[in-house]
Design a protein around this motif. Structure first.
Motif, PDB file in Angstrom:
ATOM      1  N   LEU A   1      20.030  22.355  11.383  1.00 34.78           N
ATOM      2  CA  LEU A   1      18.943  22.461  12.362  1.00 34.78           C
ATOM      3  C   LEU A   1      17.824  23.351  11.823  1.00 34.78           C
ATOM      4  CD1 LEU A   1      17.921  21.975  15.292  1.00 34.78           C
ATOM      5  CD2 LEU A   1      19.251  23.954  15.988  1.00 34.78           C
ATOM      6  N   THR A   2      18.218  24.511  11.252  1.00 35.01           N
ATOM      7  CA  THR A   2      17.232  25.449  10.717  1.00 35.01           C
ATOM      8  C   THR A   2      16.441  24.827   9.569  1.00 35.01           C
ATOM      9  OG1 THR A   2      18.907  27.116  11.183  1.00 35.01           O
ATOM     10  CG2 THR A   2      16.955  27.839  10.000  1.00 35.01           C
ATOM     11  N   ARG A   3      17.173  24.232   8.644  1.00 30.56           N
ATOM     12  CA  ARG A   3      16.496  23.653   7.486  1.00 30.56           C
ATOM     13  C   ARG A   3      15.576  22.515   7.898  1.00 30.56           C
ATOM     14  NH1 ARG A   3      20.369  23.121   2.275  1.00 30.56           N
ATOM     15  NH2 ARG A   3      18.336  23.010   1.280  1.00 30.56           N
ATOM     16  N   ALA A   4      16.036  21.713   8.869  1.00 31.68           N
ATOM     17  CA  ALA A   4      15.205  20.605   9.340  1.00 31.68           C
ATOM     18  C   ALA A   4      13.906  21.127   9.946  1.00 31.68           C
ATOM     19  CB  ALA A   4      15.981  19.765  10.354  1.00 31.68           C
ATOM     20  N   GLY A   5      14.032  22.240  10.717  1.00 32.75           N
ATOM     21  CA  GLY A   5      12.843  22.840  11.314  1.00 32.75           C
ATOM     22  C   GLY A   5      11.869  23.307  10.251  1.00 32.75           C
ATOM     23  N   LEU A   6      12.404  23.943   9.199  1.00 34.70           N
ATOM     24  CA  LEU A   6      11.559  24.445   8.115  1.00 34.70           C
ATOM     25  C   LEU A   6      10.867  23.291   7.387  1.00 34.70           C
ATOM     26  CD1 LEU A   6      10.712  26.942   6.428  1.00 34.70           C
ATOM     27  CD2 LEU A   6      12.646  26.434   4.932  1.00 34.70           C
ATOM     28  N   VAL A   7      11.639  22.240   7.107  1.00 33.67           N
ATOM     29  CA  VAL A   7      11.082  21.070   6.424  1.00 33.67           C
ATOM     30  C   VAL A   7       9.934  20.477   7.241  1.00 33.67           C
ATOM     31  CG1 VAL A   7      11.566  18.674   5.749  1.00 33.67           C
ATOM     32  CG2 VAL A   7      13.182  20.485   5.165  1.00 33.67           C
ATOM     33  N   LEU A   8      10.177  20.409   8.550  1.00 33.83           N
ATOM     34  CA  LEU A   8       9.180  19.845   9.456  1.00 33.83           C
ATOM     35  C   LEU A   8       7.899  20.676   9.432  1.00 33.83           C
ATOM     36  CD1 LEU A   8       9.378  17.426  11.233  1.00 33.83           C
ATOM     37  CD2 LEU A   8      10.134  18.866  13.105  1.00 33.83           C
ATOM     38  N   LEU A   9       8.082  21.994   9.508  1.00 39.06           N
ATOM     39  CA  LEU A   9       6.935  22.898   9.502  1.00 39.06           C
ATOM     40  C   LEU A   9       6.140  22.752   8.207  1.00 39.06           C
ATOM     41  CD1 LEU A   9       5.645  25.332  11.088  1.00 39.06           C
ATOM     42  CD2 LEU A   9       6.908  26.802   9.517  1.00 39.06           C
TER      43      LEU A   9
ATOM     44  N   PRO B   1       0.808  -1.219   0.000  1.00 35.46           N
ATOM     45  CA  PRO B   1       0.000   0.000   0.000  1.00 35.46           C
ATOM     46  C   PRO B   1       0.847   1.278   0.000  1.00 35.46           C
ATOM     47  CG  PRO B   1      -0.882  -1.550   1.580  1.00 35.46           C
ATOM     48  CD  PRO B   1       0.409  -2.138   1.092  1.00 35.46           C
ATOM     49  N   LEU B   2       1.933   1.242   0.761  1.00 39.81           N
ATOM     50  CA  LEU B   2       2.787   2.424   0.834  1.00 39.81           C
ATOM     51  C   LEU B   2       3.610   2.600  -0.447  1.00 39.81           C
ATOM     52  CD1 LEU B   2       3.020   4.665   2.805  1.00 39.81           C
ATOM     53  CD2 LEU B   2       4.813   3.438   4.011  1.00 39.81           C
ATOM     54  N   ILE B   3       3.927   1.483  -1.127  1.00 38.28           N
ATOM     55  CA  ILE B   3       4.579   1.585  -2.447  1.00 38.28           C
ATOM     56  C   ILE B   3       3.665   2.349  -3.404  1.00 38.28           C
ATOM     57  CG2 ILE B   3       5.317   0.303  -4.493  1.00 38.28           C
ATOM     58  CD1 ILE B   3       6.329  -1.903  -2.637  1.00 38.28           C
ATOM     59  N   GLU B   4       2.375   1.970  -3.400  1.00 42.23           N
ATOM     60  CA  GLU B   4       1.395   2.662  -4.254  1.00 42.23           C
ATOM     61  C   GLU B   4       1.341   4.149  -3.908  1.00 42.23           C
ATOM     62  OE1 GLU B   4      -0.655   1.561  -6.660  1.00 42.23           O
ATOM     63  OE2 GLU B   4      -0.104  -0.553  -6.601  1.00 42.23           O
ATOM     64  N   PHE B   5       1.368   4.410  -2.600  1.00 42.02           N
ATOM     65  CA  PHE B   5       1.293   5.791  -2.115  1.00 42.02           C
ATOM     66  C   PHE B   5       2.530   6.582  -2.538  1.00 42.02           C
ATOM     67  CE2 PHE B   5       1.872   8.927   1.321  1.00 42.02           C
ATOM     68  CZ  PHE B   5       0.609   9.489   1.394  1.00 42.02           C
ATOM     69  N   PHE B   6       3.709   6.012  -2.279  1.00 46.09           N
ATOM     70  CA  PHE B   6       4.959   6.717  -2.590  1.00 46.09           C
ATOM     71  C   PHE B   6       5.196   6.820  -4.096  1.00 46.09           C
ATOM     72  CE2 PHE B   6       7.059   5.667   1.750  1.00 46.09           C
ATOM     73  CZ  PHE B   6       6.571   6.857   2.263  1.00 46.09           C
ATOM     74  N   ALA B   7       4.638   5.901  -4.884  1.00 45.75           N
ATOM     75  CA  ALA B   7       4.797   5.992  -6.336  1.00 45.75           C
ATOM     76  C   ALA B   7       4.088   7.223  -6.877  1.00 45.75           C
ATOM     77  CB  ALA B   7       4.253   4.731  -7.002  1.00 45.75           C
ATOM     78  N   ARG B   8       3.063   7.666  -6.133  1.00 46.26           N
ATOM     79  CA  ARG B   8       2.306   8.844  -6.569  1.00 46.26           C
ATOM     80  C   ARG B   8       2.749  10.116  -5.870  1.00 46.26           C
ATOM     81  NH1 ARG B   8      -0.577   4.439  -6.736  1.00 46.26           N
ATOM     82  NH2 ARG B   8      -2.004   4.095  -8.476  1.00 46.26           N
ATOM     83  N   TRP B   9       3.264   9.953  -4.675  1.00 41.02           N
ATOM     84  CA  TRP B   9       3.659  11.132  -3.896  1.00 41.02           C
ATOM     85  C   TRP B   9       4.955  10.837  -3.168  1.00 41.02           C
ATOM     86  CZ3 TRP B   9       4.585  11.792   1.314  1.00 41.02           C
ATOM     87  CH2 TRP B   9       4.691  13.110   1.760  1.00 41.02           C
ATOM     88  N   TYR B  10       6.012  11.505  -3.542  1.00 38.83           N
ATOM     89  CA  TYR B  10       7.247  11.381  -2.772  1.00 38.83           C
ATOM     90  C   TYR B  10       7.958  12.718  -2.798  1.00 38.83           C
ATOM     91  CZ  TYR B  10      10.758   8.745  -0.314  1.00 38.83           C
ATOM     92  OH  TYR B  10      11.584   8.264   0.673  1.00 38.83           O
ATOM     93  N   PRO B  11       8.225  13.290  -1.616  1.00 34.03           N
ATOM     94  CA  PRO B  11       8.823  14.621  -1.582  1.00 34.03           C
ATOM     95  C   PRO B  11      10.244  14.595  -2.147  1.00 34.03           C
ATOM     96  CG  PRO B  11       8.275  13.831   0.632  1.00 34.03           C
ATOM     97  CD  PRO B  11       8.017  12.716  -0.278  1.00 34.03           C
ATOM     98  N   VAL B  12      10.579  15.635  -2.871  1.00 30.16           N
ATOM     99  CA  VAL B  12      11.861  15.616  -3.572  1.00 30.16           C
ATOM    100  C   VAL B  12      12.839  16.650  -3.034  1.00 30.16           C
ATOM    101  CG1 VAL B  12      10.933  14.709  -5.689  1.00 30.16           C
ATOM    102  CG2 VAL B  12      10.878  17.160  -5.292  1.00 30.16           C
ATOM    103  N   GLU B  13      12.366  17.521  -2.133  1.00 32.02           N
ATOM    104  CA  GLU B  13      13.281  18.562  -1.680  1.00 32.02           C
ATOM    105  C   GLU B  13      14.154  18.089  -0.526  1.00 32.02           C
ATOM    106  OE1 GLU B  13      10.969  22.608  -2.150  1.00 32.02           O
ATOM    107  OE2 GLU B  13       9.847  20.820  -2.577  1.00 32.02           O
ATOM    108  N   TYR B  14      14.972  19.009  -0.012  1.00 34.36           N
ATOM    109  CA  TYR B  14      15.944  18.678   1.031  1.00 34.36           C
ATOM    110  C   TYR B  14      15.264  17.973   2.217  1.00 34.36           C
ATOM    111  CZ  TYR B  14      19.682  19.400   4.414  1.00 34.36           C
ATOM    112  OH  TYR B  14      20.652  19.222   5.350  1.00 34.36           O
ATOM    113  N   LEU B  15      15.828  16.856   2.642  1.00 34.98           N
ATOM    114  CA  LEU B  15      15.317  16.039   3.750  1.00 34.98           C
ATOM    115  C   LEU B  15      13.918  15.467   3.487  1.00 34.98           C
ATOM    116  CD1 LEU B  15      16.470  17.939   6.983  1.00 34.98           C
ATOM    117  CD2 LEU B  15      17.353  15.815   6.048  1.00 34.98           C
ATOM    118  N   GLY B  16      13.402  15.683   2.285  1.00 31.25           N
ATOM    119  CA  GLY B  16      12.070  15.185   1.960  1.00 31.25           C
ATOM    120  C   GLY B  16      12.023  13.668   1.925  1.00 31.25           C
TER     121      GLY B  16
END
Lengths: 133, 268
Positions: free
Chosen positions: B221-229, B164-179
């Motif tokens: 740390l900053t970028r990780a916080g932004l990604v999380l937000l 199920p998660l393969i199907e999900f990730f095949a359609r949606w997978y984040p591509v940016e930093y730490l995504g």
């Protein structure tokens, strides 16, 4: 008087350049529409800067020229935001295409219908810097 | 321990021609029942040829897309070729394939869609200090809250997921930093998938060095916080709802896997 000469000439030149880009098909209509609208609105103001003075005064802005500056700044901001949005969309489309190419190529290699040597390599460096940033 | 599930190991690789053959050989020796896919992420060296020569399937991107882009390609491949489990393994030899059976076993229990091989969870003696450690603790606390399970190594790229998660990730997978690590996990958890972790020991990487200066750690740390937000406030595409837990599609995939395993067990 010198200011209105400068602004009107600039306005006409920009308008002419947009039309020329359009004529040579270097600009898609959807973007040209925005720029033409801006040019057509701005050009008359170049000739008669105090045209907007009453409007400016009613908004609490000192002069029509300042108001034009402000509106111009907001417009340029919106246009560049729109371009960032378009770039993001294009990047997503390019990515999907690249994935499709890789999947089809992998399939063809498995079926023995595609030469499996590396076709590119050199051009990778330039594009990678942009995509990765 | 082939239980009927078809397993694909995805190795995103960018200029890994030196380390890749030994990593692939190790996987083939220890895990003869899995297939491998090397995603050549626009390498300038002979990563693709080396991988092909080692007997792995190869998907070659025409230019570099980053780990996230490479992983979505891997999941699309897994989806197209009907794999039941996809496991992400780094091509630089950091991840020990000896832990793959443990990941598979944890998935088979049935209460996890995504299993992460985590450091700091008992096995191994990997340590970090300073801002980088703060960043990792912050991520652990927040992501543990989001996923409602204790996570200690949220940026680990050693992970396994079910159909199920393969199907999900095949359609949606984040591509940016730490995504590829943080945001993918948040997206899966927010969509109702279950995340679990098992302890693994990581090996020293054979090529490349991690960045370690305090300044770079602060940036991290900053970028990780932004990604999380961003990961928390981003709206998930609506069409993904068809594959999340509780839907008929999810149930069908679960049932298919269960049938496969049952058939294989009766044959054995």
């Amino acid at each position: 008087m010198r200011l209105s000469v400068l602004t009107s000439i600039t306005g006409l030149l920009v308008l002419g350049y947009i039309l020329e880009l359009l004529r040579r098909q270097q600009l898609r209509e959807k973007y040209a529409a925005i720029w033409l609208a801006i040019g057509l609105l701005a050009a008359p103001l170049g000739f008669v800067p105090d045209l907007l003075d009453p409007v400016a005064r009613s908004l609490g802005v000192a002069s029509g020229v300042s108001l034009v500056f402000f509106i111009g700044f907001v417009l340029v901001l919106l246009v560049s935001l729109h371009l960032s949005w378009e770039t993001s969309r294009l990047e997503a489309e390019t990515r999907t295409l690249a994935e499709d190419v890789a999947l089809i190529r992998a399939h063809l290699v498995q079926q023995g219908g595609y030469p499996s040597t590396s076709p590119r390599a050199e051009e990778a460096g330039a594009i990678e810097a942009q995509v990765n940033s | 321990m082939n239980d009927g599930r078809r397993v694909l190991i995805i190795l995103p690789a960018w200029n890994e021609e030196d380390g890749l053959p030994s990593v692939l050989r190790e996987i083939q020796q220890q895990l003869p029942y899995v297939d491998t896919l090397v995603v050549d992420d626009g390498s300038a060296d002979n990563t693709a040829e080396v991988a092909r020569a080692a007997g792995s399937a190869v998907a070659q991107l025409p230019f570099n897309l980053g780990v996230g882009g490479a992983m979505r390609l891997g999941y699309r491949y897994a989806q197209q070729h009907g794999y039941d489990v996809a496991i992400q393994v780094d091509a630089d030899g950091q991840h020990d394939p000896a832990y793959v059976p443990a990941l598979l076993e944890r998935l088979a229990v049935g209460d996890a869609d995504l299993v992460i091989g985590a450091r700091f969870a008992g096995d191994g003696d990997y340590t970090v200090r300073g801002p980088r450690k703060w960043a990792m603790s912050l991520l652990s606390v927040v992501l543990s809250r989001i996923t409602r399970t204790k996570l200690t190594d949220t940026t680990s790229g050693f992970r396994a997921c079910n159909r199920p998660l393969i199907e999900f990730f095949a359609r949606w997978y984040p591509v940016e930093y730490l995504g590829d690590t943080i945001e993918s996990m948040v997206g899966a958890a927010r969509s109702g998938f279950t995340v679990r972790q098992i302890p693994v020991a990581m090996r020293e990487r054979t090529t490349g060095r991690p960045s370690a200066s305090p300044f770079r750690a602060m940036v991290y740390l900053t970028r990780a916080g932004l990604v999380l937000l961003l990961a928390m406030i981003r709206r998930m595409p609506g069409e993904l709802k068809a594959f999340t837990p509780g839907t008929p599609a999810y149930a069908a995939f679960q049932q298919r896997t269960a049938e496969l395993v049952a058939r294989e067990l009766t044959r054995a």
